[in-house]
Design an enzyme around this catalytic site. Structure first.
Site, mmCIF file in Angstrom:
data_model
loop_
_atom_site.group_PDB
_atom_site.id
_atom_site.type_symbol
_atom_site.label_atom_id
_atom_site.label_comp_id
_atom_site.label_asym_id
_atom_site.label_seq_id
_atom_site.Cartn_x
_atom_site.Cartn_y
_atom_site.Cartn_z
ATOM 1 N N ASN A 10 1.976 -7.537 -6.820
ATOM 2 C CA ASN A 10 2.043 -6.488 -5.506
ATOM 3 C C ASN A 10 2.527 -7.060 -4.138
ATOM 4 O OD1 ASN A 10 1.945 -4.715 -3.268
ATOM 5 N ND2 ASN A 10 -0.630 -4.280 -2.832
ATOM 6 N N LYS A 12 4.049 -6.228 -1.718
ATOM 7 C CA LYS A 12 3.978 -5.651 0.524
ATOM 8 C C LYS A 12 5.032 -6.193 0.544
ATOM 9 C CE LYS A 12 -0.577 -7.132 -0.836
ATOM 10 N NZ LYS A 12 -2.020 -7.569 -0.706
ATOM 11 N N HIS A 96 -4.600 1.776 -2.153
ATOM 12 C CA HIS A 96 -4.590 0.196 -1.462
ATOM 13 C C HIS A 96 -4.981 0.172 -0.059
ATOM 14 C CE1 HIS A 96 -3.376 -3.909 -0.250
ATOM 15 N NE2 HIS A 96 -3.879 -4.124 -1.038
ATOM 16 N N GLU A 98 -4.319 -1.493 2.400
ATOM 17 C CA GLU A 98 -3.444 -1.578 2.965
ATOM 18 C C GLU A 98 -3.407 -0.065 4.076
ATOM 19 O OE1 GLU A 98 -1.104 -4.835 1.865
ATOM 20 O OE2 GLU A 98 -2.980 -6.093 2.548
ATOM 21 N N GLU A 168 -10.798 -3.968 -5.348
ATOM 22 C CA GLU A 168 -10.811 -4.929 -4.353
ATOM 23 C C GLU A 168 -11.134 -4.833 -2.972
ATOM 24 O OE1 GLU A 168 -5.499 -6.223 -5.037
ATOM 25 O OE2 GLU A 168 -5.837 -4.243 -3.788
ATOM 26 N N GLY A 174 -6.089 -11.195 1.316
ATOM 27 C CA GLY A 174 -5.410 -11.569 2.327
ATOM 28 C C GLY A 174 -6.285 -12.819 2.951
ATOM 29 N N SER A 214 -7.213 -12.675 -3.396
ATOM 30 C CA SER A 214 -7.160 -13.862 -3.018
ATOM 31 C C SER A 214 -7.007 -14.650 -4.557
ATOM 32 C CB SER A 214 -7.734 -14.540 -2.679
ATOM 33 O OG SER A 214 -7.799 -14.019 -0.587
HETATM 34 P P1 PGA Z 1 -3.986 -11.313 -2.175
HETATM 35 O O1 PGA Z 1 -3.974 -9.623 -1.947
HETATM 36 O O2 PGA Z 1 -3.443 -11.174 -3.690
HETATM 37 O O3 PGA Z 1 -2.650 -11.409 -1.195
HETATM 38 O O4 PGA Z 1 -5.165 -11.051 -0.962
HETATM 39 C C1 PGA Z 1 -4.513 -8.919 -3.013
HETATM 40 C C2 PGA Z 1 -3.799 -7.371 -2.944
HETATM 41 O O5 PGA Z 1 -3.875 -6.894 -1.952
HETATM 42 O O6 PGA Z 1 -3.341 -6.076 -3.869
#
Ligand code: PGA
Length: 252
Positions: A10, A12, A96, A98, A168, A174, A214
């Protein structure tokens, strides 16, 4: 039962179209010998068509990061499922955290997107997961149940063959804090149990549930060794060819 591992990147809001091509070139050369892991990359909308072109001769498939549920119309700034299909997408990430946190997505709007994606032949990767507060309040299971039942409302058992789920935990995205393999497996087992209740054991044992939050080359193998973890949705570590391929190799 053996489920095919699926590792998705992903990206982003990272990588311009030119940077997308450079990263894909790096991935393609490193991915040539990988055949037993399904590999997906999800660049931004503006890079999808050139990414599809660049991936023609590779096993890496394309996904988008979101879509609207109407197929066309006066919806300034939105992107539809037929547009994503035509641009070469196989997958689309939906719900997601976010999107839920910053753009007002709810289980209901995720559900509308799920129906449209499946109707148009896109495979949704539906994201669910609790916040830190919800976990600390012992509401994790309740939140997961609400997100699974709400997001999948009205989706048939037959359609579930095209659905991927991504657990998640919001507190792990993140932040560098990964759920322990045991914490992740516990949540995945619970989610699989919800699917079994709604659709029966066959659907539940076939559905792939990715872990996200992460995931890095150093923790991927241990997470993926768990029975209920069938892949990873990778953010930060998917932006670099070496580290994304290292995660895929850990999955092999
Ligand atoms: P990250 O993001 O691996 O940077 O923690 C995962 C995601 O939001 O899909």
């Amino acid at each position: 039962m053996a489920r095919r591992i699926i590792i998705a990147g992903n990206w982003k809001m990272h990588k311009t179209p030119a940077e997308t091509l450079r990263l894909l070139n790096g991935l393609k050369v490193r991915a040539v010998n990988i055949s037993n892991v399904e590999m997906v990359v999800c660049p931004t909308f503006v890079s999808l068509t050139i990414a599809a072109e660049a991936l023609k001769d590779s096993r890496i498939v394309l996904g988008a990061q979101n879509m609207f549920w109407e197929t066309e119309g006066a919806y300034t700034g939105e992107i539809s499922a037929p547009m994503l299909k035509d641009a070469g997408c196989t997958y689309v990430i939906l719900g997601h955290s976010e999107r839920r946190q910053y753009f007002g997505e709810t289980d209901e709007t995720v559900n509308k997107r799920m129906h449209r994606a499946l109707a148009e032949g896109l495979k949704p990767i539906m994201c669910i997961g609790e916040t830190l507060q919800e976990r600390e309040d012992n509401r994790m299971f309740e939140v997961l149940e609400r997100q699974v039942t709400g997001g999948l409302a009205g989706i048939s058992a037959g359609q579930m063959a095209d659905v991927v789920l991504a657990y998640e935990p919001v507190w792990a995205i993140g932040t560098g804090k990964t759920a322990t393999p045991e914490q992740a497996d516990e949540a995945h087992a619970y989610i699989r149990g919800l699917i079994a209740k709604a659709y029966g054991d066959t659907v539940a044992s076939a559905i792939r549930i990715q872990y996200g939050g992460s995931v890095k080359p150093g923790n991927a193998a241990e997470l993926l060794s768990k029975d209920n973890i069938d892949g990873a949705l990778v953010g930060g570590a998917s932006l670099d060819a070496e580290s994304f391929i290292a995660i895929i190799k850990a999955a092999e």
